[in-house]
Motif scaffolding. Structure first.
Motif, short mmCIF file in Angstrom:
data_model
loop_
_atom_site.label_atom_id
_atom_site.label_comp_id
_atom_site.label_asym_id
_atom_site.label_seq_id
_atom_site.Cartn_x
_atom_site.Cartn_y
_atom_site.Cartn_z
N MET A 131 39.77 -1.48 9.06
CA MET A 131 39.93 -1.90 10.44
C MET A 131 40.86 -0.95 11.19
SD MET A 131 41.98 -4.98 12.05
CE MET A 131 43.30 -3.84 11.81
N THR A 132 40.43 -0.55 12.39
CA THR A 132 41.29 0.32 13.22
C THR A 132 41.35 -0.23 14.64
OG1 THR A 132 39.55 1.73 14.13
CG2 THR A 132 40.40 2.35 11.96
N THR A 133 42.32 0.26 15.39
CA THR A 133 42.32 0.01 16.83
C THR A 133 41.27 0.93 17.45
OG1 THR A 133 43.89 1.77 17.31
CG2 THR A 133 44.82 -0.40 16.77
N SER A 134 41.01 0.75 18.75
CA SER A 134 39.98 1.58 19.38
C SER A 134 40.50 2.98 19.70
CB SER A 134 39.43 0.91 20.63
OG SER A 134 40.43 0.79 21.60
N VAL A 135 41.77 3.28 19.40
CA VAL A 135 42.27 4.64 19.66
C VAL A 135 42.24 5.53 18.42
CG1 VAL A 135 43.69 4.14 21.69
CG2 VAL A 135 44.67 3.86 19.42
N TYR A 136 41.88 4.97 17.30
CA TYR A 136 41.74 5.80 16.09
C TYR A 136 40.47 6.62 16.28
CZ TYR A 136 42.11 6.69 11.01
OH TYR A 136 42.26 7.26 9.76
N GLY A 137 40.55 7.91 16.23
CA GLY A 137 39.40 8.77 16.58
C GLY A 137 38.18 8.48 15.71
N PHE A 138 37.00 8.56 16.34
CA PHE A 138 35.78 8.24 15.60
C PHE A 138 35.53 9.25 14.49
CE2 PHE A 138 31.24 8.25 14.75
CZ PHE A 138 31.04 6.91 14.47
N GLU A 139 35.67 10.55 14.81
CA GLU A 139 35.42 11.58 13.78
C GLU A 139 36.38 11.39 12.61
OE1 GLU A 139 32.87 13.54 13.82
OE2 GLU A 139 32.28 12.70 15.75
N ARG A 140 37.60 11.05 12.96
CA ARG A 140 38.60 10.82 11.92
C ARG A 140 38.20 9.62 11.06
NH1 ARG A 140 44.50 9.32 12.91
NH2 ARG A 140 45.34 9.73 10.85
N PHE A 141 37.68 8.60 11.71
CA PHE A 141 37.27 7.43 10.95
C PHE A 141 36.14 7.79 9.98
CE2 PHE A 141 34.79 3.65 10.01
CZ PHE A 141 35.79 2.83 9.51
N LEU A 142 35.23 8.67 10.42
CA LEU A 142 34.13 9.06 9.52
C LEU A 142 34.70 9.70 8.25
CD1 LEU A 142 31.45 10.63 11.92
CD2 LEU A 142 31.45 8.35 10.87
N ALA A 190 33.02 -1.40 8.34
CA ALA A 190 33.82 -0.83 9.43
C ALA A 190 34.08 -1.92 10.46
CB ALA A 190 33.07 0.32 10.08
N ASN A 191 35.34 -2.05 10.86
CA ASN A 191 35.72 -2.96 11.94
C ASN A 191 36.51 -2.11 12.93
OD1 ASN A 191 36.64 -4.95 13.61
ND2 ASN A 191 37.59 -6.20 12.01
N ILE A 192 35.75 -1.48 13.85
CA ILE A 192 36.35 -0.47 14.74
C ILE A 192 35.91 -0.75 16.17
CG2 ILE A 192 36.43 1.27 12.90
CD1 ILE A 192 33.86 2.49 13.98
N GLY A 193 36.26 0.16 17.09
CA GLY A 193 35.88 -0.03 18.50
C GLY A 193 34.39 0.16 18.71
N ASP A 194 34.00 0.19 19.98
CA ASP A 194 32.57 0.31 20.30
C ASP A 194 32.05 1.71 20.01
OD1 ASP A 194 31.65 -2.28 21.57
OD2 ASP A 194 33.57 -1.92 22.56
N PHE A 195 30.76 1.79 19.72
CA PHE A 195 30.13 3.08 19.44
C PHE A 195 28.65 3.01 19.85
CE2 PHE A 195 30.51 0.59 15.51
CZ PHE A 195 29.18 0.43 15.16
N ASP A 196 28.04 4.21 19.93
CA ASP A 196 26.64 4.27 20.37
C ASP A 196 25.69 4.47 19.19
OD1 ASP A 196 26.79 6.94 19.68
OD2 ASP A 196 27.11 7.64 21.74
N ALA A 197 24.41 4.65 19.51
CA ALA A 197 23.38 4.74 18.47
C ALA A 197 23.60 5.93 17.55
CB ALA A 197 22.00 4.82 19.13
N ARG A 198 23.98 7.07 18.15
CA ARG A 198 24.19 8.28 17.33
C ARG A 198 25.37 8.06 16.38
NH1 ARG A 198 27.67 12.01 17.44
NH2 ARG A 198 28.62 11.27 19.38
N GLN A 199 26.41 7.44 16.88
CA GLN A 199 27.58 7.18 16.03
C GLN A 199 27.28 6.15 14.94
OE1 GLN A 199 30.06 6.33 19.47
NE2 GLN A 199 31.38 8.07 18.97
N ALA A 200 26.39 5.21 15.25
CA ALA A 200 26.00 4.22 14.23
C ALA A 200 25.32 4.93 13.06
CB ALA A 200 25.08 3.17 14.84
N GLU A 201 24.47 5.91 13.39
CA GLU A 201 23.81 6.69 12.33
C GLU A 201 24.85 7.44 11.50
OE1 GLU A 201 20.80 6.79 11.33
OE2 GLU A 201 19.75 5.74 12.96
N ALA A 202 25.85 8.00 12.20
CA ALA A 202 26.90 8.76 11.50
C ALA A 202 27.69 7.85 10.55
CB ALA A 202 27.82 9.42 12.52
#
Ligand code: SF4
Length: 339
Positions: free
Chosen positions: A128-139, A157-169
């Motif tokens: 779980m992260t806040t929404s300021v934890y970078g997405f690339e870093r989370f990957l 994953a319990n993180i902020g919002d993301f789009d379709a491309r990020q869901a694939e990642a």
């Protein structure tokens, strides 16, 4: 282990209203209740025999859906940084930040938690992260956690919002499950548009990730129709686990003074949700439990290090077993948590 049918209307207990008994039977038979039927059960007095009968029905459905099995989940809270999501109940909200100082777990601690939870028989670990934890870093973190957990433990994953491309990642990084909810009062008790939350849930499902969600935060000041509508909606989503999540007061946050539900009312609503979900959602609060490590939005300080984990997991396992559930060594494939 079989389930004894309760005696209804016998000399040993008060009669349960026949209409309520029929609705519970209908749900136990896995027929979805209509909103009007759900409203009838929603309106019950929380101390009535009928409300307790709902609880029996919920237990029976959970048992049928899971084959009497229960799972242990763990959450590793990675950071505690001021979050612009500004949820009125969260200790990380930037507008009412309730921690003494910002905090973040180093990667080696996150992986230490993952290994310890896995070695002690936890079935799913949520990062779980806040929404300021970078997405690339989370990957990167998720990918390392995937390796540390081993092949049998589901990664959530319990993180902020993301789009379709990020869901694939996320999928490619080894994430199996995503927890995401449209909060009651989204956009007013939070700074996040409701539509954005819904788009993320669509991205999760479209990417073939497994969804876990819930109705939250539930409290005594909610409009009843809005709450029931949301229970109807969320219980219809394809998920492995779902339920109601009760508001907890965190000192210093805007919702600290919000009136809370009584325990019997919370149990009644949770049971009703289970009746609505039916066996399509095999797990809920009846047959899951949580262990914690790192940060938590309901708290204002870190959980202690991972020395406690063996003790915590054993305690949770014992509690489930004492209630008659069987806790498998590893998560059964049939439930679809792992791809
Ligand atoms: S609940 Fe999540 S999105 Fe909301 S403030 Fe807390 S960390 Fe941010």
């Amino acid at each position: 282990m079989g389930i004894r049918t309760p005696v209804v209307g016998s000399a040993v207990g008060p009669a349960v209203d026949s209409e309520v008994a029929e609705l519970v039977d209908k749900a136990v038979s896995d027929v979805r209740l209509s909103r009007d039927e759900a409203a009838r059960l929603f309106a019950l007095d929380e101390h009535s025999p009928e409300a307790f009968h709902l609880h029996w029905g919920a237990h029976r459905i959970a048992w049928q859906a899971s084959g009497g099995q229960a799972l242990i989940y763990a959450q590793v809270g990675i950071d505690a940084r001021p979050c612009p999501g500004n949820c009125g109940y969260c200790s990380f909200a930037a507008a009412s930040y309730a921690w003494e100082r910002e905090a973040e777990l180093p990667l080696e601690d996150i992986l230490g938690y993952c290994r310890a939870f896995s070695e002690n028989g936890v079935h799913l670990v949520s990062l779980m992260t806040t929404s300021v934890y970078g997405f690339e870093r989370f990957l990167e973190t998720a990918s390392a956690a995937r390796a540390a957990l081993g092949p049998e433990v589901a990664l959530m994953a319990n993180i902020g919002d993301f789009d379709a491309r990020q869901a694939e990642a996320l999928r490619e990084a080894g994430v199996d499950v995503v927890y995401h909810a449209v909060r009651l009062g989204e956009g007013s008790i939070t700074a996040i548009p409701e539509e954005r939350r819904r788009e993320t849930i669509t991205a999760v499902l479209d990417a073939g990730l497994v969804l876990m969600s819930g109705v939250e935060p539930v409290h005594a000041e909610l409009d009843g129709d809005m709450l029931l509508d949301r229970m109807m909606e969320v219980s219809s989503w394809p998920q492995v686990c779902s339920g109601l999540s009760r508001l907890r007061h965190v000192p210093g946050t805007p919702m600290d003074g919000t009136r809370l539900l009584t325990a019997p009312r919370y149990r009644q609503l949770g049971s009703l949700f289970r009746l609505l979900a039916g066996s399509r959602i095999p797990f809920g609060s009846e047959n899951t439990c949580w262990c914690n490590g790192g940060t938590n939005p309901r708290d204002r300080q870190m959980f202690p290090g991972n020395e406690q984990i063996a003790h915590d997991v054993t305690r949770q396992r014992q509690a489930l077993e004492e209630n008659g559930w069987q806790v498998p060594d590893r998560i059964p494939r049939q439930f679809g948590y792992r791809r």
